[in-house]
Structure formats: structure tokens, C-alpha cells
Write a protein that holds these residues in place. Structure first.
Motif, PDB file in Angstrom:
ATOM      1  N   GLY A 250      45.725  33.055  28.196  1.00 53.97           N
ATOM      2  CA  GLY A 250      45.747  33.041  26.728  1.00 53.97           C
ATOM      3  C   GLY A 250      44.370  33.314  26.147  1.00 53.97           C
ATOM      4  O   GLY A 250      44.228  33.584  24.966  1.00 53.97           O
ATOM      5  N   LYS A 251      43.330  33.228  27.004  1.00 54.04           N
ATOM      6  CA  LYS A 251      41.996  33.621  26.544  1.00 54.04           C
ATOM      7  C   LYS A 251      41.639  34.973  27.148  1.00 54.04           C
ATOM      8  O   LYS A 251      42.273  35.429  28.095  1.00 54.04           O
ATOM      9  N   LYS A 252      40.584  35.560  26.595  1.00 52.90           N
ATOM     10  CA  LYS A 252      40.013  36.726  27.272  1.00 52.90           C
ATOM     11  C   LYS A 252      39.088  36.189  28.333  1.00 52.90           C
ATOM     12  O   LYS A 252      38.100  35.529  28.011  1.00 52.90           O
ATOM     13  N   ILE A 253      39.403  36.448  29.593  1.00 47.91           N
ATOM     14  CA  ILE A 253      38.596  35.882  30.673  1.00 47.91           C
ATOM     15  C   ILE A 253      37.622  36.938  31.204  1.00 47.91           C
ATOM     16  O   ILE A 253      38.033  38.037  31.564  1.00 47.91           O
ATOM     17  N   VAL A 254      36.347  36.572  31.204  1.00 51.93           N
ATOM     18  CA  VAL A 254      35.342  37.427  31.829  1.00 51.93           C
ATOM     19  C   VAL A 254      35.084  36.829  33.206  1.00 51.93           C
ATOM     20  O   VAL A 254      34.457  35.780  33.335  1.00 51.93           O
ATOM     21  N   LEU A 255      35.644  37.456  34.240  1.00 54.03           N
ATOM     22  CA  LEU A 255      35.564  36.913  35.590  1.00 54.03           C
ATOM     23  C   LEU A 255      34.421  37.621  36.313  1.00 54.03           C
ATOM     24  O   LEU A 255      34.453  38.828  36.494  1.00 54.03           O
ATOM     25  N   ASN A 256      33.419  36.842  36.676  1.00 53.20           N
ATOM     26  CA  ASN A 256      32.208  37.442  37.236  1.00 53.20           C
ATOM     27  C   ASN A 256      31.973  36.954  38.668  1.00 53.20           C
ATOM     28  O   ASN A 256      31.845  35.759  38.919  1.00 53.20           O
ATOM     29  N   PHE A 257      31.939  37.897  39.594  1.00 44.49           N
ATOM     30  CA  PHE A 257      31.710  37.568  41.003  1.00 44.49           C
ATOM     31  C   PHE A 257      30.230  37.756  41.322  1.00 44.49           C
ATOM     32  O   PHE A 257      29.652  38.801  40.980  1.00 44.49           O
ATOM     33  N   PRO A 328      36.723  47.365  46.361  1.00 48.31           N
ATOM     34  CA  PRO A 328      36.848  47.547  47.804  1.00 48.31           C
ATOM     35  C   PRO A 328      35.502  47.666  48.508  1.00 48.31           C
ATOM     36  O   PRO A 328      35.399  47.413  49.698  1.00 48.31           O
ATOM     37  N   SER A 329      34.456  48.039  47.756  1.00 48.15           N
ATOM     38  CA  SER A 329      33.150  48.177  48.396  1.00 48.15           C
ATOM     39  C   SER A 329      32.490  46.819  48.609  1.00 48.15           C
ATOM     40  O   SER A 329      31.491  46.709  49.286  1.00 48.15           O
ATOM     41  N   ALA A 330      33.056  45.776  47.987  1.00 52.08           N
ATOM     42  CA  ALA A 330      32.497  44.420  48.072  1.00 52.08           C
ATOM     43  C   ALA A 330      31.080  44.343  47.514  1.00 52.08           C
ATOM     44  O   ALA A 330      30.267  43.549  47.967  1.00 52.08           O
ATOM     45  N   ALA A 331      30.768  45.193  46.530  1.00 56.18           N
ATOM     46  CA  ALA A 331      29.456  45.149  45.900  1.00 56.18           C
ATOM     47  C   ALA A 331      29.474  44.132  44.760  1.00 56.18           C
ATOM     48  O   ALA A 331      30.466  43.995  44.056  1.00 56.18           O
ATOM     49  N   VAL A 332      28.376  43.401  44.603  1.00 56.24           N
ATOM     50  CA  VAL A 332      28.239  42.483  43.468  1.00 56.24           C
ATOM     51  C   VAL A 332      26.919  42.760  42.754  1.00 56.24           C
ATOM     52  O   VAL A 332      26.004  43.304  43.371  1.00 56.24           O
ATOM     53  N   ALA A 345      41.569  44.662  31.642  1.00 57.80           N
ATOM     54  CA  ALA A 345      41.108  45.652  30.667  1.00 57.80           C
ATOM     55  C   ALA A 345      40.006  46.532  31.245  1.00 57.80           C
ATOM     56  O   ALA A 345      39.896  47.690  30.890  1.00 57.80           O
ATOM     57  N   PHE A 346      39.165  45.962  32.083  1.00 57.51           N
ATOM     58  CA  PHE A 346      38.227  46.819  32.812  1.00 57.51           C
ATOM     59  C   PHE A 346      37.636  46.060  33.987  1.00 57.51           C
ATOM     60  O   PHE A 346      37.687  44.837  34.061  1.00 57.51           O
ATOM     61  N   ARG A 347      37.101  46.849  34.906  1.00 60.82           N
ATOM     62  CA  ARG A 347      36.345  46.278  36.021  1.00 60.82           C
ATOM     63  C   ARG A 347      35.023  47.010  36.052  1.00 60.82           C
ATOM     64  O   ARG A 347      34.970  48.202  35.790  1.00 60.82           O
ATOM     65  N   HIS A 348      33.994  46.278  36.416  1.00 58.24           N
ATOM     66  CA  HIS A 348      32.689  46.922  36.444  1.00 58.24           C
ATOM     67  C   HIS A 348      31.866  46.397  37.605  1.00 58.24           C
ATOM     68  O   HIS A 348      31.694  45.193  37.746  1.00 58.24           O
ATOM     69  N   ILE A 349      31.369  47.314  38.400  1.00 64.79           N
ATOM     70  CA  ILE A 349      30.460  46.918  39.478  1.00 64.79           C
ATOM     71  C   ILE A 349      29.043  47.145  38.983  1.00 64.79           C
ATOM     72  O   ILE A 349      28.726  48.216  38.467  1.00 64.79           O
ATOM     73  N   GLY A 350      28.191  46.157  39.144  1.00 62.66           N
ATOM     74  CA  GLY A 350      26.799  46.294  38.715  1.00 62.66           C
ATOM     75  C   GLY A 350      26.508  45.394  37.531  1.00 62.66           C
ATOM     76  O   GLY A 350      27.410  44.849  36.901  1.00 62.66           O
TER      77      GLY A 350
END
Ligand code: HEC
Ligand code: HEC
Length: 376
Positions: A250-257, A328-332, A345-350
Motif C-alpha cells: 500500500g506504500k511506495k517501497i524503495v527496496l535497496n540492496f 542477475p549480475s548480483a551487482a550492488v 516501477a523500476f530497477r536500478h543498479i548503481g
């Protein structure tokens, strides 16, 4: 906008290369099409399918999968995949070629509303595979089947099918097809990656388990080991409490690895803290997932005084977790924005700066919308 992809840290090799998968993207339009499918019309169309899949989608022979009670979104996507050749089977490709998107949505609406097949219910020696189903195998980076397919093999969310009550022969054959890559329409190769690590005997027993699985005949199991859970469905926090992403639905979740050894992550973390402070009141929730040693992660969190929750991934499963979320590259660092309805909504590496992230949250790029829904 500046995209800062600086020195990215790589976790231990993930070993998966993107292979051709489905072409279907879960855009709002596609979801609306499937949700709005007309079961009455589907019932008419399904007459062509009855000679193999039965009147209501309960297959007439063990080679024909059951469609009754299957998720509509899953059925729709499989039909699209047969039509464009992402999934190959001569019979089904021939049949799907003549179906329009609307036909597929209507067929999916019809079958998903039918009562699922009764699982065969035969007893068997399932002890050997129960550990795999319940706990996975961290040595092989195998996540437990149940975290995706559900406690009772009933299927979950958008693209994870029901397994309970499918014919054993079909389940075996399709697991082998994932294993040798001849079935390759699974997003991010998740099922291929899993099946590759299963022996013939395991495949046979897993298939027997799910074919016979009735919720009531389910063997009761030893207490769970939460630390072996591998997906963001349930991870522990620093207090040892299991936390689920669904807490923030129900929230916009910014999930950061992130990991403690990644310099770019350490620069980015305070920016995420900024976002939480500035926009927390407006329904945005930052959630961090730490991927390495809990002690080191704790030191970082303490020194930066981060104003948002951090969940802990068992380090040996971090590469799998990243892959599962679409890295899949397992980059953080790796960041995923999940809309209140669960769409990614989007994924971003870097690394991202607070301003860039705020802008991305407000206006996700159209191209960032991809196939998946979040695995809550
Ligand atoms: C001549 C037999 C036959 C007919 C008729 C037939 N199917 Fe199938 N269907 C199969 C077989 C065999 C498979 C498994 C193929 C594979 O392994 O990819 C299958 C697979 C499927 C799947 C994928 C199921 C899953 O669990 O992944 C869907 C969806 C499906 N069929 C829908 C339909 C629809 C809709 C029709 C009618 C328009 C239809 N089928 C007609 C034989 C048939
Ligand atoms: C990370 C989530 C995840 C895990 C863990 C997982 N699966 Fe799957 N599984 C999926 C998804 C998603 C699909 C649909 C893929 C596709 O479209 O081909 C799928 C498809 C399948 C299918 C095909 C069903 C059909 O109707 O054709 C079988 C069989 C299956 N999984 C068995 C298993 C078994 C057995 C395990 C445990 C060893 C397992 N899965 C673990 C996500 C998962």
C-alpha cells in the motif's frame, strides 16, 4: 538526469545469464485485460480445448496439465508465450496461433474460476523432498519451493503457478524441460536455475509430492528455520524478528540492496535516509536489505543512523536474492521501486543521488516497467 553507475561491487558469481524468456510485460493495460476477461466467452472458446484439458480444465490424461483453478495471469502468459514461441510445444503453439489477446484473457478468466483438480492424495515417502520444499538447500543456493508456490502449492501472486494436483507426469516432464532449457519462458530463468540443480530422483519425488498434495493430507513439519528463508518474503531484522515486505503493502517501497564492503552503497545510504525523512509522510517507505555479515552491517547502520528498517539476507543466499529481484549480475547497490499495488516501477543498479531518486519515484521511466510483480 544523471545516472551514476560508479564502482559497483559484485557479490560472488551468480552464474546466470539472461536467456530468452517471456515477452509479456505486466503493464497496467495487460493486467486490466486479464482481469477484465469474460468467463462466459471463455467457456465457449474452451470447447476446442476440452478434448485434452477436459470440460472445466481438468486434464484427461497425465500428459495434459490442469488449467482449472490456475491463476488467470499465469494462464494468459503461457498462451501468449506459446503464440510467440517463447514457450515451445507443437500442439499448443498451433492452437495459440489462432487466439487473439482477448481470447486468451477470456479463456484464462474461465479456467481460473473452475474448481481445481482434486490432488491424487496418495501417500508416499516425501520426507526426502520435504526439506527442499520447506527449507531449500543453502549449499546449492536452492530456495524452498513453498516461498514462491505457496504453503499448499496453491500458487502465488502473478506468475507463480499452482502445482497442487497437477498430474505427476506433467510436473516431471516440465521440470526436466526447465532443467535442459527447452522450456525457457520463466522470467529471470528462476525455474531453470532451480531445476538445473535437481537430480532425476528429486524431480520425480517433487512431482509426486505436488501431484498428491491435498491441504488436509499435508505432513506436519518440524519448526521452521527462518534463517534459511531466501527471499524478501521473510527476512530477519537486527532484532531477529521475521519481517515481511507485505508489512508495507500500500506504500511506495524503495527496496535497496547493499553490502557493507561496497563503497558506492556507503555513499548512497545517507541519500536514502534523506528520502525517507523528506517523503516518509507521503506514503514512501525505504526498506534496506543488507547482504553480508550482520555485525558489519550493524556497524554501518549505527554510524549512519539510518531512519528506515534494514532486513538481513543470509549472506550465502544474497546472490540468489538479487537474481530473484532482477539483478542477475548480483551487482550492488541495487534499488527496486515497488508501487502500492505491487508492480515494479523500476530497477536500478548503481548509486543514486537523492534528487535523482525523488524524480524517479515521482516519474518512473516508462521503460523501467517490466515483467514482474514484487514477491511480497
Ligand atoms: C491436443 C491436445 C491439446 C489441446 C486440444 C489443447 N491443449 Fe493445451 N496443452 C496440451 C499439452 C500437451 C500441454 C503441455 C505442453 C508443454 O509441455 O508445453 C498443454 C499446455 C497448456 C497450457 C500451459 C499449462 C501450464 O501449466 O503451464 C495452457 C495454458 C494450455 N495448454 C491452454 C490450452 C487452451 C486454452 C486450449 C484450447 C484453445 C488448449 N490448451 C488445447 C495439450 C492440448
Ligand atoms: C523464486 C520463486 C520460485 C521458487 C523458489 C520455485 N519456483 Fe517453480 N515457478 C516459479 C515461477 C515464477 C514459475 C512460472 C515460470 C514460467 O512462466 O515458466 C514456476 C513454475 C514451476 C513449474 C511449472 C508449472 C506448470 O504448470 O507448468 C513447476 C513444476 C515448478 N515451478 C516447480 C517448482 C519446484 C518443485 C520448486 C522447488 C524445488 C520450485 N518450483 C521453486 C517460481 C518459483
Amino acid at each position: 538526469m544523471r545516472w551514476i553507475v560508479g564502482l559497483i561491487s559484485l557479490l560472488p558469481a551468480a552464474g546466470l545469464q539472461a536467456a530468452p524468456a517471456t515477452q509479456v510485460a505486466w503493464t497496467k493495460e495487460t493486467l486490466a485485460l486479464v482481469e477484465g476477461g469474460d468467463p462466459q466467452r471463455g467457456k465457449e472458446l474452451a470447447k476446442t480445448c476440452a478434448s485434452c484439458h477436459g470440460e472445466t480444465g481438468v486434464g484427461l490424461s497425465p500428459a495434459f496439465p490442469n488449467l482449472a483453478g490456475q491463476l488467470a495471469t499465469y494462464l494468459y502468459r503461457q498462451l501468449r508465450d506459446y503464440k510467440d514461441g517463447s514457450r515451445q510445444n507443437p500442439i499448443m503453439q498451433g492452437l495459440a496461433a489462432g487466439l487473439s489477446d482477448q481470447d486468451m484473457a477470456d479463456l484464462a478468466a474461465f479456467y481460473s474460476r473452475q474448481a481445481p483438480a482434486e490432488p491424487a492424495g496418495k501417500a508416499g515417502d516425501f520426507q526426502a523432498v520435504l526439506a527442499l520444499i520447506e527449507h531449500g538447500d543453502s549449499k546449492r543456493i536452492l530456495p524452498p519451493c513453498r516461498v514462491c508456490h505457496g504453503e499448499n502449492g496453491q500458487g502465488e501472486r502473478i506468475d507463480t503457478p499452482r502445482l497442487a494436483g497437477q498430474p505427476q507426469a506433467y510436473l516431471e516432464q516440465t521440470l526436466r524441460a526447465y532443467r535442459d532449457g527447452s522450456r525457457h519462458n520463466d522470467v529471470y530463468g528462476r525455474m531453470r536455475e532451480i531445476a538445473k540443480q535437481l537430480s532425476d530422483e528429486e524431480i520425480q519425488r517433487l512431482a509426486a509430492y505436488y501431484a498428491n498434495l491435498a491441504p488436509t493430507s499435508r505432513v506436519s513439519l518440524a519448526p521452521r528455520l527462518p534463517t534459511t528463508e531466501t527471499t524478501a518474503l521473510a527476512l530477519l531484522d537486527f532484532q531477529g524478528q521475521p519481517r515481511r515486505l507485505s508489512e508495507w503493502r500500500g506504500k511506495k517501497i524503495v527496496l535497496n540492496f547493499w553490502s557493507s564492503g561496497c563503497q558506492e552503497c556507503l555513499i548512497e545510504l545517507p541519500q536514502l535516509g534523506e528520502i525517507q525523512k523528506r517523503y516518509g509522510d507521503t506514503g514512501i517507505q525505504v526498506v534496506g536489505v543488507g547482504l553480508d555479515d550482520p555485525q558489519k552491517l550493524a556497524n554501518v547502520v549505527r554510524s549512519l543512523d539510518l531512519p528506515y528498517p534494514i532486513l538481513l539476507s543470509p549472506p550465502e543466499q544474497s546472490a540468489f536474492l538479487l537474481r530473484q529481484w532482477g539483478d542477475p549480475s548480483a551487482a550492488v547497490p541495487f534499488t527496486v521501486l515497488i508501487e502500492p499495488d505491487g508492480r515494479i516501477a523500476f530497477r536500478h543498479i548503481g548509486r543514486l543521488e537523492a534528487e535523482d531518486l525523488a524524480e524517479l519515484i515521482a516519474h518512473p521511466p516508462a521503460s523501467g516497467l517490466d515483467n514482474a510483480l514484487a514477491a511480497y
